[in-house]
Design an enzyme around this catalytic site. Sequence first.
Site, PDB file in Angstrom:
ATOM      1  N   VAL A 157       7.190  -0.538   2.268  1.00  0.00           N
ATOM      2  CA  VAL A 157       5.866  -1.156   2.189  1.00  0.00           C
ATOM      3  C   VAL A 157       5.822  -2.182   1.064  1.00  0.00           C
ATOM      4  O   VAL A 157       5.325  -3.303   1.246  1.00  0.00           O
ATOM      5  CB  VAL A 157       4.773  -0.081   1.976  1.00  0.00           C
ATOM      6  CG1 VAL A 157       3.396  -0.743   1.837  1.00  0.00           C
ATOM      7  CG2 VAL A 157       4.766   0.912   3.129  1.00  0.00           C
ATOM      8  N   VAL A 203      -4.400   6.483   3.747  1.00  0.00           N
ATOM      9  CA  VAL A 203      -4.698   7.252   4.964  1.00  0.00           C
ATOM     10  C   VAL A 203      -4.564   6.343   6.180  1.00  0.00           C
ATOM     11  O   VAL A 203      -5.207   5.293   6.262  1.00  0.00           O
ATOM     12  CB  VAL A 203      -6.120   7.840   4.926  1.00  0.00           C
ATOM     13  CG1 VAL A 203      -6.417   8.599   6.226  1.00  0.00           C
ATOM     14  CG2 VAL A 203      -6.294   8.763   3.726  1.00  0.00           C
ATOM     15  N   GLY A 219      -2.282   4.316   7.458  1.00  0.00           N
ATOM     16  CA  GLY A 219      -1.604   3.024   7.480  1.00  0.00           C
ATOM     17  C   GLY A 219      -2.523   1.828   7.620  1.00  0.00           C
ATOM     18  O   GLY A 219      -3.390   1.583   6.777  1.00  0.00           O
ATOM     19  N   ILE A 272      -4.825   1.237   9.781  1.00  0.00           N
ATOM     20  CA  ILE A 272      -6.161   1.464  10.343  1.00  0.00           C
ATOM     21  C   ILE A 272      -7.208   1.357   9.245  1.00  0.00           C
ATOM     22  O   ILE A 272      -7.146   2.073   8.246  1.00  0.00           O
ATOM     23  CB  ILE A 272      -6.259   2.857  11.002  1.00  0.00           C
ATOM     24  CG1 ILE A 272      -5.203   3.019  12.084  1.00  0.00           C
ATOM     25  CG2 ILE A 272      -7.646   3.070  11.584  1.00  0.00           C
ATOM     26  CD1 ILE A 272      -5.127   4.421  12.649  1.00  0.00           C
ATOM     27  N   GLY A 310      13.826   6.671  12.603  1.00  0.00           N
ATOM     28  CA  GLY A 310      13.268   6.337  11.298  1.00  0.00           C
ATOM     29  C   GLY A 310      11.835   6.775  11.090  1.00  0.00           C
ATOM     30  O   GLY A 310      11.224   6.451  10.062  1.00  0.00           O
ATOM     31  N   GLU A 362      11.805  11.563   7.758  1.00  0.00           N
ATOM     32  CA  GLU A 362      12.773  11.536   6.668  1.00  0.00           C
ATOM     33  C   GLU A 362      13.890  12.551   6.926  1.00  0.00           C
ATOM     34  O   GLU A 362      13.765  13.434   7.777  1.00  0.00           O
ATOM     35  CB  GLU A 362      12.074  11.881   5.347  1.00  0.00           C
ATOM     36  CG  GLU A 362      10.941  10.946   4.965  1.00  0.00           C
ATOM     37  CD  GLU A 362      11.425   9.568   4.544  1.00  0.00           C
ATOM     38  OE1 GLU A 362      12.629   9.439   4.209  1.00  0.00           O
ATOM     39  OE2 GLU A 362      10.615   8.619   4.569  1.00  0.00           O
ATOM     40  N   ASP A 403       1.558  16.361   4.235  1.00  0.00           N
ATOM     41  CA  ASP A 403       1.131  14.963   4.211  1.00  0.00           C
ATOM     42  C   ASP A 403      -0.262  14.819   4.821  1.00  0.00           C
ATOM     43  O   ASP A 403      -1.141  14.159   4.258  1.00  0.00           O
ATOM     44  CB  ASP A 403       2.138  14.095   4.972  1.00  0.00           C
ATOM     45  CG  ASP A 403       1.694  12.659   5.113  1.00  0.00           C
ATOM     46  OD1 ASP A 403       1.870  11.892   4.150  1.00  0.00           O
ATOM     47  OD2 ASP A 403       1.163  12.296   6.183  1.00  0.00           O
ATOM     48  N   LYS A 452      -4.187  13.726   3.133  1.00  0.00           N
ATOM     49  CA  LYS A 452      -5.074  12.731   3.744  1.00  0.00           C
ATOM     50  C   LYS A 452      -6.404  13.363   4.150  1.00  0.00           C
ATOM     51  O   LYS A 452      -7.466  12.726   4.059  1.00  0.00           O
ATOM     52  CB  LYS A 452      -4.380  12.104   4.950  1.00  0.00           C
ATOM     53  CG  LYS A 452      -3.143  11.304   4.567  1.00  0.00           C
ATOM     54  CD  LYS A 452      -2.325  10.907   5.784  1.00  0.00           C
ATOM     55  CE  LYS A 452      -1.069  10.145   5.376  1.00  0.00           C
ATOM     56  NZ  LYS A 452      -0.196   9.838   6.536  1.00  0.00           N
ATOM     57  N   GLY A 511       4.666   2.410   8.646  1.00  0.00           N
ATOM     58  CA  GLY A 511       5.488   1.213   8.773  1.00  0.00           C
ATOM     59  C   GLY A 511       5.176   0.226   7.670  1.00  0.00           C
ATOM     60  O   GLY A 511       4.053   0.157   7.167  1.00  0.00           O
TER      61      GLY A 511
END
Length: 438
Positions: A17, A133, A135, A137, A188, A191, A202, A206, A308
């Site tokens: 990122v 939270v 990405g 969006i 990808g 992980e 995760d 969020k 991404g």
Amino acid sequence: MTELRTLKVALLGCGNVGAQVARILIDDAGALASRTGARLELAGIAVRNLEAERDVELPQELFTTDAETLVKDADLVIELMGGIEPARTLILTAMRNGACVVTGNKALLAQDGPTLYEEADKAGVQLSYEAAVAGAIPILRPIRDSLSGDRITRVLGIVNGTTNFILDQMDSTGAQFADALAEAQRLGYAEADPTADVEGYDAAAKAAILASLSFHTRFALEDVSCEGITAVSAADIAAAKEAGFVIKLLAIAEKLTDEDGKTGVSVRVHPTLLPREHPLAAVRGAFNAVFIEAENAGELMFYGQGAGGTPTASAVLGDLVSAARRIVLGGPGRTETTTGHVPALPIAAAVTSYYIGLDVADQPGVLARIAQLFAEHGVSIEIMRQTIHRDADSNVESAELRIVTHRARESALAATVEAVKGLDVINSVTSVLRVEGV
């Protein structure tokens, strides 16, 4: 023509990122200046290893290992390092030196958000975290701004692309969990150590952030009941499919009243059956979506790429432009939206439905005994399906039962499952999953 002022931007971290954020700051400098009213100068990029390979070719002179000096001289700081330390210390240093901060660090916000919010208020700077939270969006700003005049009652979100990809693969191809995970790692999405994703950690971080914004109360990671997807089997997926459901890992935050009449908020993450006609059921692959129910706005859904480099960089740059415009125009930084304290309720207070898989003896009266036990616990059965199996070695028949209950208190449903385990006609409880959207 008025000369534009220059705002120095410090970037902490240059992973997938961070590299894209740096690229956009350099390539789109003119467009960003016209939107903010100031030139955004990338003053430096703090990294641990100056020699590491990057996803994007960037000027080598921008890189430094001296993050502390970098943030002390910046107007705007973008933190994309992840983890708790040194990210926490660097963010606090930046704010105390008058810099606005943009972060995508959901773990830090979920664990120690209140400290950061208080420091931002004290320093009069802006702390923004849209990228933390879902990405790309835009979900946090709409909750904080667009719905600030409404009352949100419930939030359901698919907020982890890795687990959504895995469950979608299992649903669409019949793959086992291990095979779907291996495919996610190959592409990808996951992980090498997928624990944070598949165990739900995760998504839980969020969920805490979404709940805090939606219900104007500080919720931390310890307030979230968390269950991952590692126990979801291909048989569960197939049985759900046969019954018209799809299984998703959902983050849920909802306002409710417990058995003692106390109003609070339940925040939870767990695998969930959704009817295939529910909007969230159609979210495929590594995409994310957040479904909101509000008193006046009704039902809203936000959908898009949840991870991404480029999509998440879009969210970071949106926050950066907003913070830069605040500096240019003047005025106080955006403050935290908490206005009171609504207690966090345990998952036992939630009202939901259960999907229960049972392996039982194939003999007369079994169904009646099970139905009676459910009734004694105040839980009614909506759907019951039975399949007969014969063991090839012993030639003994057993029955597989799949039960979907009507909505009931979580505490009553859990107690029912425990009681069922004690019946002598039950060989095993093969699965227990919650059902929403019915």
